[in-house]
Every structure is written in structure tokens, then in C-alpha cells.
Scaffold this motif. Structure first.
Motif, mmCIF file in Angstrom:
data_model
loop_
_atom_site.group_PDB
_atom_site.id
_atom_site.type_symbol
_atom_site.label_atom_id
_atom_site.label_comp_id
_atom_site.label_asym_id
_atom_site.label_seq_id
_atom_site.Cartn_x
_atom_site.Cartn_y
_atom_site.Cartn_z
ATOM 1 N N ASN A 324 0.826 -1.212 0.000
ATOM 2 C CA ASN A 324 0.000 0.000 0.000
ATOM 3 C C ASN A 324 0.856 1.256 0.000
ATOM 4 N N ASP A 325 1.868 1.283 0.875
ATOM 5 C CA ASP A 325 2.664 2.498 1.020
ATOM 6 C C ASP A 325 3.610 2.711 -0.159
ATOM 7 N N THR A 326 4.069 1.623 -0.757
ATOM 8 C CA THR A 326 5.042 1.741 -1.835
ATOM 9 C C THR A 326 4.391 1.945 -3.193
ATOM 10 N N PHE A 327 3.342 1.176 -3.458
ATOM 11 C CA PHE A 327 2.734 1.204 -4.794
ATOM 12 C C PHE A 327 1.371 1.891 -4.823
ATOM 13 N N GLY A 328 0.863 2.276 -3.654
ATOM 14 C CA GLY A 328 -0.411 2.988 -3.609
ATOM 15 C C GLY A 328 -1.567 2.066 -3.237
ATOM 16 N N HIS A 329 -2.650 2.694 -2.775
ATOM 17 C CA HIS A 329 -3.806 1.912 -2.321
ATOM 18 C C HIS A 329 -4.546 1.245 -3.467
ATOM 19 N N ASP A 330 -4.506 1.827 -4.647
ATOM 20 C CA ASP A 330 -5.168 1.179 -5.779
ATOM 21 C C ASP A 330 -4.525 -0.170 -6.079
ATOM 22 N N SER A 331 -3.205 -0.192 -6.088
ATOM 23 C CA SER A 331 -2.510 -1.469 -6.304
ATOM 24 C C SER A 331 -2.810 -2.435 -5.162
ATOM 25 N N GLY A 332 -2.840 -1.897 -3.940
ATOM 26 C CA GLY A 332 -3.173 -2.751 -2.801
ATOM 27 C C GLY A 332 -4.558 -3.360 -2.930
ATOM 28 N N ASP A 333 -5.535 -2.554 -3.381
ATOM 29 C CA ASP A 333 -6.892 -3.079 -3.563
ATOM 30 C C ASP A 333 -6.915 -4.188 -4.621
ATOM 31 N N GLN A 334 -6.157 -4.005 -5.707
ATOM 32 C CA GLN A 334 -6.119 -5.036 -6.751
ATOM 33 C C GLN A 334 -5.481 -6.329 -6.230
ATOM 34 N N VAL A 335 -4.494 -6.173 -5.367
ATOM 35 C CA VAL A 335 -3.887 -7.365 -4.752
ATOM 36 C C VAL A 335 -4.902 -8.078 -3.871
ATOM 37 N N LEU A 336 -5.685 -7.318 -3.103
ATOM 38 C CA LEU A 336 -6.715 -7.922 -2.251
ATOM 39 C C LEU A 336 -7.745 -8.672 -3.084
ATOM 40 N N VAL A 337 -8.136 -8.089 -4.218
ATOM 41 C CA VAL A 337 -9.103 -8.760 -5.099
ATOM 42 C C VAL A 337 -8.523 -10.075 -5.607
ATOM 43 N N ALA A 338 -7.262 -10.030 -6.039
ATOM 44 C CA ALA A 338 -6.635 -11.243 -6.567
ATOM 45 C C ALA A 338 -6.492 -12.317 -5.490
ATOM 46 N N VAL A 339 -6.116 -11.902 -4.275
ATOM 47 C CA VAL A 339 -5.988 -12.864 -3.179
ATOM 48 C C VAL A 339 -7.343 -13.470 -2.843
ATOM 49 N N GLY A 340 -8.398 -12.639 -2.790
ATOM 50 C CA GLY A 340 -9.735 -13.143 -2.508
ATOM 51 C C GLY A 340 -10.190 -14.149 -3.552
ATOM 52 N N GLU A 341 -9.899 -13.879 -4.811
ATOM 53 C CA GLU A 341 -10.278 -14.813 -5.877
ATOM 54 C C GLU A 341 -9.514 -16.123 -5.750
ATOM 55 N N ARG A 342 -8.240 -16.029 -5.390
ATOM 56 C CA ARG A 342 -7.450 -17.252 -5.238
ATOM 57 C C ARG A 342 -7.975 -18.110 -4.089
ATOM 58 N N ILE A 343 -8.284 -17.454 -2.959
ATOM 59 C CA ILE A 343 -8.785 -18.225 -1.813
ATOM 60 C C ILE A 343 -10.113 -18.866 -2.165
ATOM 61 N N ASN A 350 -19.683 -24.761 -0.806
ATOM 62 C CA ASN A 350 -20.433 -24.444 0.420
ATOM 63 C C ASN A 350 -19.571 -23.820 1.511
ATOM 64 N N ASP A 351 -18.271 -23.605 1.230
ATOM 65 C CA ASP A 351 -17.402 -22.942 2.191
ATOM 66 C C ASP A 351 -17.572 -21.424 2.054
ATOM 67 N N LEU A 352 -17.419 -20.729 3.178
ATOM 68 C CA LEU A 352 -17.647 -19.280 3.210
ATOM 69 C C LEU A 352 -16.312 -18.554 3.325
ATOM 70 N N VAL A 353 -16.097 -17.598 2.385
ATOM 71 C CA VAL A 353 -14.905 -16.746 2.412
ATOM 72 C C VAL A 353 -15.359 -15.323 2.718
ATOM 73 N N VAL A 354 -14.738 -14.696 3.703
ATOM 74 C CA VAL A 354 -15.142 -13.354 4.151
ATOM 75 C C VAL A 354 -13.905 -12.471 4.204
ATOM 76 N N ARG A 355 -14.053 -11.248 3.661
ATOM 77 C CA ARG A 355 -13.001 -10.258 3.923
ATOM 78 C C ARG A 355 -13.365 -9.596 5.247
ATOM 79 N N PHE A 356 -12.570 -9.886 6.259
ATOM 80 C CA PHE A 356 -12.913 -9.483 7.617
ATOM 81 C C PHE A 356 -12.562 -8.023 7.885
ATOM 82 N N GLY A 357 -11.642 -7.488 7.115
ATOM 83 C CA GLY A 357 -11.248 -6.097 7.295
ATOM 84 C C GLY A 357 -9.775 -5.919 7.025
ATOM 85 N N GLY A 358 -9.400 -4.800 6.381
ATOM 86 C CA GLY A 358 -7.995 -4.548 6.099
ATOM 87 C C GLY A 358 -7.416 -5.642 5.227
#
Length: 710
Positions: A324-343, A350-358
Motif C-alpha cells: 500500500n505504502d510503496t505502490f499505492g492503495h489502488d494497487s493494494g486493492d487489486q492485490v486484495l481482489v486477486a488474493v480473494g479470488e485465489r482463496i 459451500n465454504d464461506l470466504v469473508v473479507r474481515f477487514g484490512g
């Protein structure tokens, strides 16, 4: 003999009067309610009938009285004329007291069937002649009695009154004429009433029929909801205006209904969108913490079958803040999206995946066979996350720490399950990150100890268990004590000495560090004022925590404390770490410049252990860099450490900064640092952290301001 009490006069009469008033009032209310509940056409008809009937009765009574007076006056006039003729004829007989002649004259009246009786009275009131029954004619004023009429006429001889003639006539024929007249008048009145009623009825229908039609139309519109219906009543009177107003009202209702229907559909769409936003993360599109809470509530109520084991995985990305600090929050958000898709792609449907925060994710696995299966899935997630992520033209590598808790083996409730998975995740972080930890009782014991330590720390702040120790900072070129660094110490009543590395992080997380930091500054700066007055110029260095640095009012608070203590701002040195200033570089630059503009000296602590960017370093208004003890401890025997120290000293010189070396343990280290151009040294070679009396003793010794370097 007992006396009977007579009731008070008027007492018995008051009760019937009151009762009569109540009965009348009750009847009046009943009639009023009857009229109020009638339809308007019947109400108008009733009013018109009553009005016509009253008008007819009043007219009939007036006509009866008028005809009665006319006929009786006519009969009285005729009787007076007849009596006058008889009186003229009988006057000579009375004058000469010829009683037989007078009687004969009166007998002649018998031929008139209307004459009931007559008599002549002398002036002295004595009877002179009479026909008819005795007493038929009474000595009374002229008036009409039931069925007869009495008139009186004087018998005169010039101006002399000889006597009086009384004549009684039958009035039945007068009554017959009156009745015939009244019959005709009544028939005419009745005919007029009937005709008037018909006319009123026709006129009434011009009002009631449109009103009924309009009422029926309103009833049909209100019950059926057909807003296309319109009133067809035309006219410029009030009914026409009412019809037009009704049509305009229906048109407005129809327009508003269409508008409300549109608004309702938009609102439903917005509610669906808000419902989705309320339960899903806007960045990743995954269910959020609120959705997870509702899901756990359903589990508590038993809506989901509870047979078999469940596993809760608490996932935290390692060093995500760096992205986030080095490449910006937009890049950080895209990383979060990619990680969420991978998980999500690595789990069952029937398993539940939740972004709990941060940078935290939670995975709920239902119907897990055993802990080994949960660990295998966690390892699979870990391996999937650590693979390189291609976001745009940039490749990222992230790792994650995962804590696992099992239901019902590890917890009896879902809240406890989440807490223990969270505790296991922190244990994985403490194990070096990029690890998987299965919850065990020892982890919660550590968390419990941490909680108790936090509670004790709160009490320690008010119980006087905290104190400041001061470690001298030495000018390497002269050996003089240049300043002091304030170090916080905690002497626990049962645990003994508690290391700052153990309780400072707890104070940070519990939000106690702000109050604690202000106490440290106030105590240290007040002590610095005393030492400056007694021993000459000494600066006072204090450490600034991350929570303090993020406080927007931090600069104002420091300035307020310094002013209240009476210490010169240039003698205040605030130490911040690389990690603190790099969390938000733009805000860090603003705050550091604000502090520098107020005259405070700024130094970067533990320099070289973080990931400072040289482009940012030159923009920070720093006066000193503090070399971390990890580079000083092996300075003499490790060429790499020597090279790093030389580089830091050279960099500081080019940026017009001074250098403080921490952890100086030996004379050789002190000489080497001095020879390379390091201005200040701090460590056990010079002095360990000292209490206030010990510092006083140090400064008061002979040549105490000059310590041996070798």
C-alpha cells in the motif's frame, strides 16, 4: 304522636322538571344523530317535507283566523242591523209602556230561524218583554258564544235611552261557511304543498343526483383503485367546481402514484444495492464482517445443520502495508481482489470466504473430517497466496499467516471459535509469519496473560509503578554528556521488572500509549529543566510511538507540554522509527515539518533496520540518525557491519545530519565510531540507564561531564 315532615315547597316539582329536561335532551340527541346518519338526499327531503308542513300549518292557521274574524264580524254586523230595525219598531211601545205591543213585535222575530231569543229591558234593568227560553239572553257584553251570537242595541227617544234590546242569533250557518271556506283553502293549500314538494323534489335531484354519482365514483375509485375514472358532471356552480376539483385530485393522485411507483422501484433497487453493500466488501465483492456475523447468528439458532466438525481459518496477509505504502492503495486493492479470488477458487462451493477487514480474511469450512483436513486446506491456501500475483504490469509476492480453530473441539460457541482462530493467527505471526498455527490452550494462555498485563498496566499508571530511567548520550569528540534519553520502566508488584518490549506494544494496542507518552514527556522535560539549571546545557530525547505520531494534535500537545515545563524547544529531541514515518509518508512529512517549525529536534531511531526510501529521507527534516545496535555490536569483527556504519555516517554527513550510535559496549567500538566521524555514542560502555538520583550523582562527580572513551 310522631310528626310527619312535610317536604319543602317546590321540592317535588324540581325532580320531574329535571327528568323532563333529561328526556328532552336525550330525544334531541337521538333526533340529531338520526339526521346526521341519513344520506344527504333523504336528509334534504326530510327537511323540505318538514318545512312545507310547517309552512302549510302556519298558512292554514292564519287563513282560519282571518276567515273566522271576517265571518263573525259580518254576522255581528247583520245582527246589529236587524236589532236596530226591531229596536226602532219597539221604541214607541216601550215609551208608552205598551207591553203587549212590544211582545208582539218580539214574537215577529220567531219567523227568523236564526233568532234563538230576544228581550227588552227597561232603563232600570227590569224585563219588559221576552221570547225564547228564560235566560236565553244573558246580561253580558256582546260576544260570540259556542253556537250563538248576542248583540245589544239601545231603545232611544231622541237623546233619551228608554231601554235595551238584546238579541241572540244562531251561528251554525256561520260555522258552516267557515268550514266550507277552510275546506277550500285547505285543499288549495294541500295542492300547493304537493306541487311545491314536487318542484322542490325536482330541484333537489339536481343537487343530490350529481352528489350521489360523485360519491359512488369516489367509492369505486377508492375501493377499486382505478385512477382512470373521471367525473362527467358539468356546470359552473359549486357541483361543477366540485367535479372539476375531484378530477384534478384524481389526476394529481395518478401522477403521484406513478411517481411513487417509480420511486418505489428505485428505492427497492437502492435497498437491494444497499443490502449487497451492507453484506459485501466493496473492494473484493466478498461477504464482509457484517454478513459473517449474521451467518454466525444463523448457526447459533440452528438453521444450519451442526453435524460434523467445522473449521474457522483466520488469514492475515504479511507485510501488506508495504504494498500500500510503496505502490499505492489502488494497487493494494487489486492485490486484495486477486488474493480473494485465489482463496475462493481453492475452496468448495459451500465454504464461506469473508473479507474481515484490512488485509484479513476469514474462511469457514463446514463438515470438515478432522484437524488434518483443515491444516491441509490452510496449507493449500498458503501455497496459493504466496504464488506471484500479476496486477497490471507489476508482479507482487505476498504471504499470509493463518490461525485455525475447530468447532466444537476448540470452542463451544462461534464467538469463542473466532477469538481462538484470531489468537492462533497472532501466534503464527509471532512464529515468523507465513505460517499456519492450529489453536492450542497455550496460545489462549498467552493471550490471557497479555490481557492481564494490560489490566495491570492500567492500574500501574495510577498506582505510581511506572518510572523513567535516563541513559546518557555522549559527545564522542569530547567525552561530554550531551543529553539524555528517557526510557520507561515498570516495576510490577508481583511480576517484578517488566521489559518495555513486553508492555509497550500492549499499551499501543490498548490505546494507553497516548496518555502514557504524554506522562513520559511531561516528566522527562520537567527533569531536563532541573538538570539544565544545575549542570548546563543537556538535551532530552524521548521516543514517539506510532499511535502518538498518527494523532493530528500531537504537535500541539508537545508544544503545550514543553511550554508548561519551561524547557527550550531546541533541547527537545523526538525519536521516531523508520516504520512509523513510512506508514504514511505524506502525512509524516507534514507532521515532521510542523514539529521542526516549532523548534523541536527530530531523529530517526533504529536507522537501517526498516525500508526507508532515500527519496523520502532527504525530504524529512531530521537532525540525527541513530544507528541500530545490531550494526554496532559486531562492528569490529564484521566487515559488512563496518561498511553499513560507514555508509550511514557518510549519508548523514551529506544530508547535514548528525549520527548517534546505539549499543556501544566496548572502547574499541567507541574509538572506531569516533574515527569514522560519528558524533554521539550511547551504550553500556558509557553508562547504563540510570534513575534520577544516579544521574544526579553522575553529573555531580569530579569531571563527571567527561567520561573515558577508552
Amino acid at each position: 304522636m310522631p310528626t310527619t315532615r312535610r317536604p319543602r315547597r317546590g321540592a317535588w316539582r324540581s325532580v320531574p322538571s329535571c327528568c323532563a329536561w333529561r328526556v328532552t335532551s336525550t330525544r334531541g340527541m337521538a333526533v340529531s344523530k338520526f339526521l346526521r346518519d341519513l344520506p344527504i338526499n333523504k336528509k334534504l327531503w326530510f327537511i323540505n317535507i318538514v318545512t312545507l308542513a310547517l309552512a302549510g300549518v302556519v298558512a292554514a292557521v292564519l287563513q282560519f283566523v282571518l276567515i273566522w274574524d271576517i265571518e263573525l264580524e259580518s254576522a255581528r254586523a247583520n245582527a246589529l242591523v236587524q236589532a236596530g230595525i226591531v229596536a226602532d219598531n219597539a221604541a214607541p211601545a216601550v215609551q208608552f209602556l205598551d207591553q203587549s205591543n212590544a211582545q208582539e213585535i218580539l214574537e215577529g222575530l220567531r219567523r227568523d230561524p236564526q233568532v234563538l231569543g230576544a228581550r227588552i229591558l227597561l232603563a232600570d234593568g227590569s224585563l219588559f218583554a221576552e221570547i225564547g227560553s228564560k235566560g236565553m239572553v244573558e246580561a253580558a257584553d256582546d260576544r260570540t258564544r259556542l253556537g250563538s251570537l248576542v248583540v245589544r242595541t239601545p231603545l232611544q227617544d231622541g237623546a233619551q235611552t228608554l231601554g235595551t234590546l238584546e238579541l241572540r242569533l244562531e251561528t251554525s250557518n256561520v260555522f258552516r261557511r267557515i268550514l266550507s271556506y277552510l275546506s277550500a283553502v285547505g285543499a288549495a293549500t294541500l295542492a300547493a304543498l304537493v306541487l311545491g314538494g314536487l318542484v322542490i323534489y325536482r330541484l333537489q335531484r339536481t343537487i343530490t343526483v350529481p352528489l350521489s354519482e360523485l360519491t359512488q365514483l369516489m367509492r369505486e375509485v377508492s375501493s377499486g383503485g382505478d385512477l382512470s375514472r373521471r367525473s362527467s358532471i358539468a356546470g359552473r356552480d359549486e357541483l361543477g367546481e366540485l367535479s372539476c376539483s375531484f378530477n384534478r385530485m384524481i389526476e394529481q393522485i395518478e401522477a403521484r402514484s406513478l411517481m411513487l411507483s417509480h420511486e418505489l422501484s428505485e428505492r427497492q433497487r437502492a435497498e437491494r444495492q444497499l443490502e449487497h453493500l451492507a453484506h459485501h466488501d466493496p473492494v473484493t465483492g466478498l461477504p464482509n464482517r457484517h454478513f459473517f456475523g449474521k451467518h454466525l447468528s444463523q448457526l447459533r439458532r440452528g438453521r444450519i445443520a451442526d453435524d460434523g466438525l467445522m473449521a474457522l481459518l483466520f488469514i492475515d496477509l504479511d507485510n501488506f502495508k508495504f504494498i500500500n505504502d510503496t505502490f499505492g492503495h489502488d494497487s493494494g486493492d487489486q492485490v486484495l481482489v486477486a488474493v480473494g479470488e485465489r482463496i475462493s477458487g481453492l475452496l468448495r462451493g459451500n465454504d464461506l470466504v469473508v473479507r474481515f477487514g484490512g488485509d484479513e480474511f476469514v474462511v469457514l469450512l463446514e463438515h470438515v473430517v478432522d484437524e488434518v483436513r483443515a491444516l491441509r486446506i490452510a496449507s493449500k491456501i498458503q501455497e496459493g497466496v504466496v504464488k506471484p500475483l500479476q496486477v497490471g504490469s507489476q508482479e507482487y509476492r505476498v504471504s499470509c499467516s493463518i490461525g485455525i480453530s475447530m468447532y466444537p473441539d476448540h470452542a463451544a460457541s462461534f464467538d469463542e471459535l473466532l477469538q481462538r482462530a484470531d489468537a492462533a493467527m497472532y501466534a503464527a505471526k509471532q512464529s515468523g509469519k507465513n505460517c499456519v498455527e492450529l489453536w492450542r490452550p497455550a496460545i489462549s494462555e498467552s493471550s490471557s496473560t497479555r490481557f492481564l498485563l494490560e489490566s495491570d498496566l492500567r492500574q500501574a499508571m495510577s498506582a505510581g509503578q511506572l518510572s523513567l530511567y535516563y541513559q546518557p548520550i555522549i559527545d564522542l569528540s569530547s567525552g561530554r554528556v550531551a543529553g539524555m534519553e528517557a526510557l520507561l520502566r515498570w516495576q510490577h508488584p508481583t511480576r517484578g521488572f517488566v521489559a518495555p518490549a513486553e508492555f509497550i506494544p500492549i499499551a499501543e494496542e490498548a490505546g494507553l500509549i497516548i496518555e502514557l507518552g504524554e506522562w513520559v514527556m511531561r516528566t522527562a522535560f520537567s527533569q531536563a529543566v532541573i538538570w539544565n539549571r544545575r549542570h548546563g546545557r543537556l538535551f532530552m530525547a524521548v521516543n514517539v510511538s506510532g499511535r502518538q505520531f498518527r494523532d493530528r494534535e500531537f504537535a500541539d500537545k508537545v508544544e503545550s507540554i514543553v511550554r508548561s515545563c519551561g524547557l527550550a524547544p531546541e533541547l527537545v529531541e523526538l525519536e521516531v522509527t523508520e516504520s512509523i514515518v513510512m506508514e504514511n509518508t505524506a502525512e509524516a512529512i507534514r507532521l515532521l515539518q510542523d514539529l521542526a517549525s516549532r523548534g523541536f529536534s527530530l531523529s530517526m531511531d533504529d536507522f537501517g533496520t526498516g525500508y526507508s526510501s532515500l527519496s523520502y529521507l532527504k525530504r524529512f527534516p531530521l537532525r540525527k540518525l541513530k544507528i541500530d545496535r545490531s550494526f554496532v555490536s559486531d562492528l569490529i569483527i564484521n566487515r559488512e557491519d563496518m561498511a553499513i556504519v560507514k555508509t550511514i555516517i557518510g549519508l548523514a554527513g551529506m544530508l547535514s545530519m548528525k549520527v548517534v550510535a546505539e549499543g556501544v559496549e566496548t572502547p574499541a567500538q567507541a574509538r572506531s565510531l569516533r574515527d569514522q566521524g560519528c558524533e554521539y555514542g550511547q551504550g553500556y560502555h558509557f553508562s547504563k540507564p540510570l534513575s534520577v538520583p544516579a544521574v544526579e550523582a553522575l553529573l555531580n562527580e569530579e569531571q563527571s561531564t567527561y567520561l573515558p572513551l577508552f
